[in-house]
Design an enzyme around this catalytic site. Structure first.
Site, PDB file in Angstrom:
ATOM      1  N   ASP A  82     -16.292  -1.067   6.254  1.00 49.76           N
ATOM      2  CA  ASP A  82     -16.485  -2.053   7.310  1.00 49.76           C
ATOM      3  C   ASP A  82     -15.219  -2.055   8.152  1.00 49.76           C
ATOM      4  OD1 ASP A  82     -17.566  -4.045   8.854  1.00 49.76           O
ATOM      5  OD2 ASP A  82     -17.400  -5.629   7.336  1.00 49.76           O
ATOM      6  N   ARG A  89     -26.447 -17.214  12.569  1.00 53.27           N
ATOM      7  CA  ARG A  89     -25.382 -16.225  12.437  1.00 53.27           C
ATOM      8  C   ARG A  89     -24.103 -16.857  12.978  1.00 53.27           C
ATOM      9  NH1 ARG A  89     -24.489 -10.527  12.275  1.00 53.27           N
ATOM     10  NH2 ARG A  89     -22.610  -9.936  13.398  1.00 53.27           N
ATOM     11  N   HIS A 148     -23.620 -11.723   3.789  1.00 50.36           N
ATOM     12  CA  HIS A 148     -24.453 -11.036   4.784  1.00 50.36           C
ATOM     13  C   HIS A 148     -25.691 -10.485   4.068  1.00 50.36           C
ATOM     14  CE1 HIS A 148     -25.570  -9.373   8.486  1.00 50.36           C
ATOM     15  NE2 HIS A 148     -24.610  -8.504   8.697  1.00 50.36           N
ATOM     16  N   ARG A 166     -32.530  -2.748   8.926  1.00 44.55           N
ATOM     17  CA  ARG A 166     -32.289  -4.182   9.124  1.00 44.55           C
ATOM     18  C   ARG A 166     -33.563  -4.866   9.613  1.00 44.55           C
ATOM     19  NH1 ARG A 166     -27.601  -6.448  10.485  1.00 44.55           N
ATOM     20  NH2 ARG A 166     -28.672  -8.403  10.074  1.00 44.55           N
ATOM     21  N   GLN A 212     -28.200  -7.798   5.519  1.00 49.83           N
ATOM     22  CA  GLN A 212     -27.613  -6.465   5.583  1.00 49.83           C
ATOM     23  C   GLN A 212     -27.720  -5.756   4.232  1.00 49.83           C
ATOM     24  OE1 GLN A 212     -26.067  -4.675   8.315  1.00 49.83           O
ATOM     25  NE2 GLN A 212     -26.389  -3.078   6.786  1.00 49.83           N
ATOM     26  N   CYS A 223     -22.214  -1.226   7.943  1.00 49.24           N
ATOM     27  CA  CYS A 223     -23.054  -2.263   8.558  1.00 49.24           C
ATOM     28  C   CYS A 223     -23.071  -2.177  10.083  1.00 49.24           C
ATOM     29  CB  CYS A 223     -22.626  -3.640   8.092  1.00 49.24           C
ATOM     30  SG  CYS A 223     -20.893  -4.034   8.395  1.00 49.24           S
TER      31      CYS A 223
END
Length: 331
Positions: free
Chosen positions: A233, A108, A135, A318, A138, A274
């Site tokens: 987001d 990450r 991502h 997740r 996600q 997210c």
């Protein structure tokens, strides 16, 4: 058609066929059911996984750690202060060493090239926990959440991403929707539409021709009509705090509020994010920015806490989808 992902890295959904993505989603649903039933098959017993974090996260770290431990794998966490990667040791050398110790590597961080190089040199599956342009874990969780709350197949679902349509989540959604034949609208300012990566748009449009997906970019509020999912987001990611004044001015018209919910004309529309989200002023950053005259909320608290919001189911998912990816590739 049988699907076998053993030994594959998970860097972007663009590397996978719709059938392979469907397999991972079905596996995630199955693993979720087994976890809730208290069934633990220890599929990963004897396996070891390392997590490389150059960017901090609550959900990503916890999801990977719980997913591994649920199925019996050992986990090592390394942040930027715990690893010599890129400092006293090259990325290539680090990858080769970790590939000797571990059965899988999660990364990450920032540049997509880093996770790609890890996969090139490690000799074991590498999983993308977030980069500046993608991502994928996600999006798997988001697709799983949609299937749990929307009573129609994915290829009939319309997703509208509201706000900064150039960020990694917007691009990741384009990849996921293109692959699964969905309707995606990047709903944001015209000035940002001009900054979209044209290569990304061309690639997803090519995939859309095969899957029947619709990928649109719009600043017209009419594009909200018929949405099944409104997604947002944060307006400024880590390291972008200096851009907040400009972002607030540009993106405030795209804040998700109850008027936007009503504009979808869909009483069953769901809100996804997210996380973490600025939806109130209970965080240090939101309070400081408010005192400076900037409301950085990308969604109102009314929407975030409403019946439309499925963000905490999404956050839990997740873990289920990450577990599916790990089991599918090293189990």
């Amino acid at each position: 058609m049988a699907v076998n992902l053993k030994g594959r890295s998970f860097l972007t959904l663009m590397d996978f066929t719709p059938e392979e993505i469907r397999y991972m989603l079905d596996l995630a649903h199955d693993l979720e059911s087994k976890k809730r039933a208290g069934i633990n098959n220890q599929i990963l017993k004897g396996k070891n996984v390392v997590l490389l974090f150059e960017k901090t996260s609550t959900r990503t770290r916890c999801a990977f750690e719980v997913a591994c431990m649920d199925e019996g794998a050992g986990v090592t966490f390394l942040d930027s202060g715990s690893s010599q990667m890129g400092k006293k040791e090259s990325l290539e050398d680090t990858a080769k060493v970790l590939g000797r110790f571990y059965d899988g590597i999660e990364y990450r961080g920032y540049e997509q090239s880093v996770v790609e190089d890890l996969a090139k040199y490690a000799g074991v599956p590498v999983w993308n926990g977030l980069t500046d342009v993608d991502h994928p874990t996600q999006i798997l969780a988001d697709l799983m959440t949609i299937e749990e709350h929307i009573a129609k197949p994915l290829n009939r679902v319309k997703v509208v991403f509201c706000g900064d349509i150039r960020n990694n989540m917007s691009y990741a959604w384009m990849y996921g929707c293109a692959k699964m034949g969905m309707h995606y609208v990047a709903y944001g300012p015209d000035v940002l539409a001009k900054e979209l990566d044209q290569d990304v748009l061309a690639r997803v449009q090519e995939v859309a021709k095969e899957t029947g997906a619709v990928i649109e970019v719009s600043s017209d509020p009419a594009s909200l009509k018929g949405a099944d999912v409104l997604y947002s987001d944060v307006w400024a990611s880590m390291g972008e705090e200096a851009e907040i004044p400009e972002r607030v001015k540009l993106l405030t018209p795209f804040r998700i509020d109850m008027d936007m919910i009503k504009a979808t004309e869909n009483p069953e529309v769901i809100f996804l994010h997210c996380l973490p989200s600025f939806h109130d002023f209970e965080t240090k950053m939101a309070r400081e920015q408010k005192e400076a005259g900037y409301d950085i909320r990308e969604v109102t608290d009314e929407v975030f806490r409403s019946k439309h919001s499925k963000v905490f189911d999404e956050a839990e998912n997740r873990m289920h989808t990450i577990k599916a990816v790990i089991v599918a590739t090293i189990g």
